[in-house]
Every structure is written in C-alpha cells, then in structure tokens.
Design a protein around this motif. Structure first.
Motif, short mmCIF file in Angstrom:
data_model
loop_
_atom_site.label_atom_id
_atom_site.label_comp_id
_atom_site.label_asym_id
_atom_site.label_seq_id
_atom_site.Cartn_x
_atom_site.Cartn_y
_atom_site.Cartn_z
N CYS A 179 5.23 -47.64 -10.00
CA CYS A 179 3.78 -47.48 -10.04
C CYS A 179 3.20 -47.60 -8.64
N THR A 180 2.07 -46.95 -8.45
CA THR A 180 1.27 -47.15 -7.24
C THR A 180 -0.17 -47.40 -7.66
N GLN A 181 -0.91 -48.05 -6.82
CA GLN A 181 -2.31 -48.36 -7.12
C GLN A 181 -3.09 -47.07 -7.38
N GLU A 182 -2.84 -46.05 -6.57
CA GLU A 182 -3.59 -44.80 -6.70
C GLU A 182 -3.28 -44.10 -8.02
N GLU A 183 -2.00 -44.05 -8.37
CA GLU A 183 -1.61 -43.36 -9.60
C GLU A 183 -2.13 -44.07 -10.83
N VAL A 184 -2.08 -45.40 -10.84
CA VAL A 184 -2.56 -46.16 -11.99
C VAL A 184 -4.07 -46.00 -12.13
N ALA A 185 -4.80 -46.05 -11.02
CA ALA A 185 -6.26 -45.88 -11.07
C ALA A 185 -6.62 -44.50 -11.60
N ALA A 186 -5.89 -43.47 -11.16
CA ALA A 186 -6.16 -42.11 -11.63
C ALA A 186 -5.83 -41.99 -13.12
N ALA A 187 -4.72 -42.59 -13.53
CA ALA A 187 -4.33 -42.56 -14.93
C ALA A 187 -5.37 -43.26 -15.80
N LEU A 188 -5.89 -44.38 -15.32
CA LEU A 188 -6.91 -45.10 -16.07
C LEU A 188 -8.16 -44.25 -16.24
N VAL B 197 -3.76 -50.96 -21.74
CA VAL B 197 -2.62 -51.22 -20.86
C VAL B 197 -2.96 -50.81 -19.43
N LEU B 198 -3.52 -49.64 -19.27
CA LEU B 198 -3.84 -49.16 -17.92
C LEU B 198 -4.96 -49.98 -17.28
N THR B 199 -5.92 -50.43 -18.07
CA THR B 199 -6.99 -51.28 -17.53
C THR B 199 -6.41 -52.59 -17.01
N ALA B 200 -5.54 -53.20 -17.80
CA ALA B 200 -4.92 -54.46 -17.39
C ALA B 200 -4.03 -54.27 -16.17
N LEU B 201 -3.27 -53.16 -16.14
CA LEU B 201 -2.38 -52.89 -15.02
C LEU B 201 -3.19 -52.62 -13.75
N ASP B 202 -4.27 -51.88 -13.88
CA ASP B 202 -5.14 -51.62 -12.74
C ASP B 202 -5.77 -52.92 -12.23
N TYR B 203 -6.24 -53.76 -13.12
CA TYR B 203 -6.81 -55.06 -12.75
C TYR B 203 -5.78 -55.91 -12.02
N TYR B 204 -4.56 -55.92 -12.55
CA TYR B 204 -3.48 -56.71 -11.94
C TYR B 204 -3.19 -56.24 -10.51
N ILE B 205 -3.06 -54.92 -10.32
CA ILE B 205 -2.74 -54.39 -8.99
C ILE B 205 -3.92 -54.59 -8.04
N GLN B 206 -5.14 -54.32 -8.52
CA GLN B 206 -6.32 -54.45 -7.66
C GLN B 206 -6.49 -55.88 -7.16
N ASN B 207 -6.02 -56.85 -7.94
CA ASN B 207 -6.13 -58.26 -7.55
C ASN B 207 -4.88 -58.77 -6.85
#
Length: 699
Positions: free
Chosen positions: A559-568, A607-617
C-alpha cells in the motif's frame, strides 16, 4: 475408489488406509431438516411476512455459531440457527495442509496461561484480558470438542500431539488434518441435532431490527430472506429475538484475490447499518494459496516445508526460476520456502534479510506481471547460482532438524509430502488435482480479517442484546498464532451463551414494540421494491467487480498513502452513487444480492477509511501490509532485483497500544482510537470468596 497413498517406508511405518484418508478429507456431514414454516404472519402493505420467534438467534452455522448454539441449548435458552447455506462457509470449506487449532498445550509440562495470552496479543491492538480469556478457555473448548467426537491425535499417555504454527514460539498447534474446522462443524451439528436444536437453512439476515428502551437501543429481531419462502415475492421473513449472535464469518467477497469460499459476505455490513461499532478492520491476513477460480486453499505447512520446485510460466509457455532473482543461494531460497510453512502470512519485516516474506513479494510481482506461478512436487528446486544444486545436506539447521525429526529425508518433494502429510495429497486429489502427476498453480490471496465487530470480553457488541463471535468479531489483534481464530470462536461461543443465560436471570418479560418492528419491515420492503423497479442504478455484479478490484489492487499486501487515499475517494463515490441511484436486479428473487452488495459497499469504505486514517496518522507496516513510501526507513533486498520502490515505513510502537474504532456517522464513516490494556495482570480469586458470587451469577 482410489488406492491407498503409500507412505515411504521408514522404521516400519505402513501406508495409511484409504478409508482413514477418506474419513478425514471426504467428510460426510449430517442430514439437516429445517423447521416447519411458521403459521404466524404479519400483513404489511398487502404482503404476508412470516414471523419466527426465539429467545436467541444465531446468524451463521460455522464452528463458532454452532458452539454458541449447543451451549445456549444446554442452558435451556430457546435458540434458533439461521444460515444462508449449511456447510458452505469458511469453517466447512476452508483449511490448509493440516488446519490448525491453537489451544493451551497439555504436552509434557503443560502450559502457562499468561505466556499463552501474551503470544495472542503480542502484535498489539488486543486487550490482554481478551487474550487471557481465550487462553484459559481453550482447555474447555478443546475438551468439549473431544467429548463431542473431534478426532484430535494424541499419544498413548493422552497428551494431544503438537507442532509449531505461524507467530507461535511454543508449539501449541494441533490438527485433525486439512479439514479440522469442517470436522468441528460436523461434531457440533451432530450434537445440536441430538439436542433437537431448531435450524432454519437458506436464510440470510439483511437488517437488524432495533427499538429504543429508556434511551438505549436494543435488538428485537432480524429481517431475513428465506429462499424457500413463497408467501411474498421477496422471500422476506421476520425473526423476533431478544438476543442476537452474529457468527457470519469474515467479508470474504471483499477481495478479488481471495482464498475464501464463494458467497462469504460476512456480517460487518449488517452491523454497520445497525450502528454497531467495528474495530481493527485495517488488520487482515494475506498468504499463498490456490486461486479462487479453482479450489481455494491455503498453502501453508507441509505444502512448502517439503520444498517443492517453485516456478512461473509466461505467456509464451516459458518456465522461469524467478526466485533466483531474489535469493543469494539455493540454501537460502529453499530454507525460506520451508519457513513459509509456519510463517505463512505475509509480514513486512520478513521481507528483510532475505526472509520468508520475500518469497511472498516475489510471487506477488510475478502475478502482477501476468505470469502464473506453480509448485511442482515432482522435482526439487532449481539452483540459484551456477555450480550449486539442491541438497538435503545443505539446509539451514532448523530446516534440516525438522525433516530429520519427521523422518522425511526423501529424494523428492512428493515423497517428503507423502511421509509427512498424505492427507495434503488426498485433499487436492479429491478436488481434481493429483500432486503426484501435475503442478499446482498458486497466488497471493486474502485469507482472514483479524478485525471485525467490536466486542468486550463476553462477546457483547455496542448494541444491547447483540453479540459477535468467530471471524465476525474483531478480537484477534494485529497478528495472532495460526489457529487461534478457531479457538477464539469456541471460547466465545460458550462465553456468549453464559452471558445470555446470566442476563436472562435479571430481565423482565420481553415485549418489543410491534409498531417499531412493522415500520422497519416496511422500510426493508420499500428497499426491496426499489431494487426491482430501478432502471438507473448499477447491478450487484458491477458493484462486486469494482469493489473487489479496488480492494485487491489498492489495499493488498503493498500500500501507499496516495493509492489508499485515491481508493477511498472512489469507494465514497460508489457508496454515494448507490445511495442516490440505488442498485437494480431483474427479479424479486434476486433482491438478496442487492442487499448484500449494498452492505459490502459500506464495508469497503469502512476498511479504506480506517486504513487511510492509520496511514495519515503515521501508521507503519505491520500485520498484513507494507506501507511503502520514498521516505520509508526499511527496504527489502534481493540478489538481482531493485526493490527500492518497496521501501516501507516501520510500525510505531504506540499504535500497538490502541484499537481503531469504526462506525457509520452522518454521510460516511468515522474513526477514532481506543486505548487497549496490554498489561499481564491477573487477579487470583480465592475459592471460598468467589464460590458464592459464582452461584448467584449462574442462578
């Protein structure tokens, strides 16, 4: 009938008779007769809605759900089991080479429950108290299964035979073979049928019905679809209950690349819709297994411990020894192939130092490049360097010792497999692949969600009267020893039964608000009608294709921050589109697909919201995923591949000390962190002091 699988002769050990192999792989399940159709109906908007009543409803008939069912019935609770397809879930259809049940060991000196609990919550995001409950309860869990007839192997002194599994340093694992969980389901069903438990097959819960009492919401039933119901066009029924146990398994349909059986949607969407909190949905497991398009199965344990030849095939049919581009020597390559047996799940740190998850990354990249990957049990591994060759005398010490101890030093992988686990061969033969004749295609797959519905140490959710157990429950933390989930389902299956029985001693008569029930059934009927009459919405099939592709491509092991944010962002757009324009089906009999994929749209976003939150923090790589970034602090190496693009962020220690809680809020998903207690503190209760309170609690 096939002939006996001959085990290579060693110290006089004979072949295992086919009858025994059949009994442990071709498991005959008991015949189940569903209950008679209910004569009670509600007339709502001119439609007849059958009503079933029970004190406790169990959604799901896997190993966890059936343990809860048996334990509830033994405590004189009127329980009803409802399941979409009997013997069609992960318990009955999934497994590995010798599917693991992880329990406290009675072998030799016995076990230490505190150390056991520490091994369960070592990965973090799990309360020590929950782990201790699972550790202490494991003895009763396995003892009950043995009493019901589960054929766990033991020595002549009565100690259960043990081995080491993933994330396990103590060797607490045991097994009945590839079909351990199916055998668990079998004996639990046989016990339930003997007890006369009511079972309602072909039934899917689609909406939890709630009411508010003294300002607090509580369960009062479930709207469900029953395939055999014809008194209304949709097959809609209502099951009234005072207590609900969600035992529907994990969201197996969330990923395209998955080793789950087909049609495993789980209950997370059902719970989210009801306002129930989830936790740790960022935490999953991925590992090698056979594709879902064939016979989905985990390839852990002896499948890789026998060190088969691993190769890929390109579009022109060329065979490629791709692992030699990653490992520095033949010994290093085959020793880490072996270690996939008990280090099966992908883990970012095991990509480092030429470890076993470098194997996973290599397989992942081959599949991304469009090549198919195979295990060949008829040939030994090809060498990495010129002048080298595979040799049983040139292995890492732990690998050599394991093969010696199991008397498996045979020339070919297939003979090593015959010696250590003939059931592993028989299982694939039963499903059309003869490992003695042909190679086995495999890939990286999603296999298990460690997160799920938030529960306390009694299995209670954030909704009064609602419990969650098994893979539906988010009690497993970040990493866990292989087979701990099977034990958890058994332990909590009993604990929810105890909790429900105790709660009934202090409750008044259950008299739910019938107007409230009618209103929620009406809403469900309106939704069902909208699915059938909708001309502009998307089909469940289209939604499935989009969700699964996005989750596999953007939320898999890399995963990357950019890909997860776009997926979300894409997932949020899909959910808004589904809400604004609805889903559409061609007939009333297909509305179940629309309900389920509306749920899955929310699960994917959660799942994507939680994953994005986790990476962003600042969350780093742990458990299932490597969070890759150019400023990452660790990077895997390979002998002849540039892996700098897989430089990853390390896990922060503080993240192990909290759970991520997820719930629906307004127009979307909210996330917040909840501290966990990892301190190994156990208060000893003295007998005379604790006996009285126990008797009062039990009534």
């Amino acid at each position: 009938m096939t002939t006996d699988i001959e085990t290579p002769a060693s110290n006089g050990i004979a072949s295992i008779p086919q009858e025994i192999l059949d009994r442990l792989t071709r498991v005959d399940m008991p015949a189940v007769r569903g209950i008679d159709a209910s004569d009670t109906c509600l007339d709502i908007d001119g439609l007849s809605i059958p009503v079933y009543r029970c004190e406790a409803l169990v959604l799901g008939s896997g190993a966890a759900g059936m343990r809860a069912t048996v334990e509830l019935h033994r405590r004189s609770v009127d329980v009803l089991v409802a399941r979409t397809g009997l013997f069609a879930g992960t318990s009955a259809c999934s497994g590995s080479d010798k599917q693991t049940l992880y329990t406290a060991s009675t072998d030799y000196k016995g076990d230490n429950f505190i150390k056991y609990a520490q091994s369960l919550c070592a990965g973090g995001a799990m309360d020590f108290s929950t782990a201790y409950v699972e550790a202490v309860g494991s003895n009763d869990a396995v003892g009950g299964l043995q009493f019901m007839g589960l054929p766990l192997p033991h020595d002549d002194q009565g100690a259960i035979l043990r081995y080491q599994t993933d994330h396990d340093e103590a060797g607490r694992a045991t097994s009945c073979g590839p079909r351990t969980s199916k055998l668990m389901v079998k004996v639990l069903f046989e016990e339930a049928l003997t007890l006369g438990v009511r079972i309602l097959p072909s039934t899917s819960g689609i909406r939890i019905v709630k009411e508010s009492v003294d300002g607090e919401e509580r369960v009062c039933g479930v709207v469900a679809l029953h395939r055999e119901e014809s008194r209304n066009a949709y097959g809609l029924i209502f099951i009234q209950c005072e207590d609900l146990i969600i035992a529907t398994g994990g969201p197996g349909e969330l990923y395209r690349d998955s080793v789950y059986p087909h049609h495993c949607h789980g209950g997370l969407g059902l719970a989210l819709e009801a306002g129930i909190e989830l936790c740790n949905v960022t935490e999953s497991q991925f590992g090698i297994g056979t594709p879902r398009t064939t016979f989905p199965w985990n390839l852990s344990g002896t499948y890789v411990q026998v060190m088969p030849r691993v190769y890929s095939v390109d579009a022109d049919g060329n065979e490629i020894n791709f692992l030699k581009r990653y490992y520095r020597s033949t010994r290093e390559m085959v020793s880490n192939t072996f270690r996939k047996g008990y280090q099966w799940p992908f883990h970012s740190t095991r990509m480092l130092d030429y470890g076993s998850s470098l194997f996973d990354l290599a397989v992942f990249l081959e599949c991304q490049a469009g090549r198919k990957v195979y295990l060949d049990f008829l040939r030994n591994p090809e060498p990495v360097n010129e002048g080298e060759c595979f040799s049983l005398d040139d292995l890492d010490p732990d690998v050599r010792a394991y093969l010696e101890n199991n008397e498996a030093l045979y020339d070919l992988p297939i003979d090593r497999l015959r010696r250590m686990n003939p059931l592993a061969i028989e299982l694939y033969r039963m499903h059309g692949t003869d490992l003695c004749q042909e190679p086995l295609e495999f890939a990286m797959n999603n296999q298990h969600m460690n997160g799920g519905i938030l529960i306390n140490d009694w299995g209670q959710t954030s909704l009064q009267g609602c419990y969650a157990i098994g893979e539906a429950a988010g009690s497993h933390g970040v990493t866990r020893p292989g087979g701990a989930a099977l034990n958890s389902g058994q332990v909590f299956g009993k604990r929810v039964a105890v909790a429900i029985k105790r709660s009934r001693l202090h409750k008044g008569a259950f008299a739910p608000d019938q107007d409230c029930i009618t209103q929620q059934i009406q809403q469900t009927l309106q939704d069902a009608s909208a699915f059938v009459t909708n001309d502009g919405g998307r089909t469940p099939k289209d939604v499935k294709t989009e969700v699964q592709a996005r989750m596999s491509d953007s939320a898999g092991i890399i995963c990357t921050q950019e890909e997860v944010a776009a997926a979300l962002s894409e997932a949020q757009q899909l959910r808004r589109d589904a809400e604004a324009n609805g889903l559409k089906v061609s007939s009333a009999s297909l509305v179940g697909q629309a309900f389920r994929w509306r749920h899955m749209v929310w699960v994917s976003e959660a799942v994507l919201t939680a994953l994005d939150y986790y990476i962003q923090n600042g969350g780093g790589s742990r458990g299932a995923r490597a969070i890759c970034a150019s400023d990452g602090t660790r990077c895997p190496d390979a002998s002849h591949e540039d892996l700098t693009r897989f430089r990853f962020v390390e896990e922060q220690a503080k993240d192990r000390e909290e759970k991520l809680i997820v719930s629906r809020e307004g127009d979307g998903i909210s996330v917040h962190a909840l501290p966990v207690d990892l301190k190994p503190e156990v208060k000893r209760e003295f007998f005379e002091k604790g006996w009285g309170p126990y008797l009062i609690k039990e009534g």
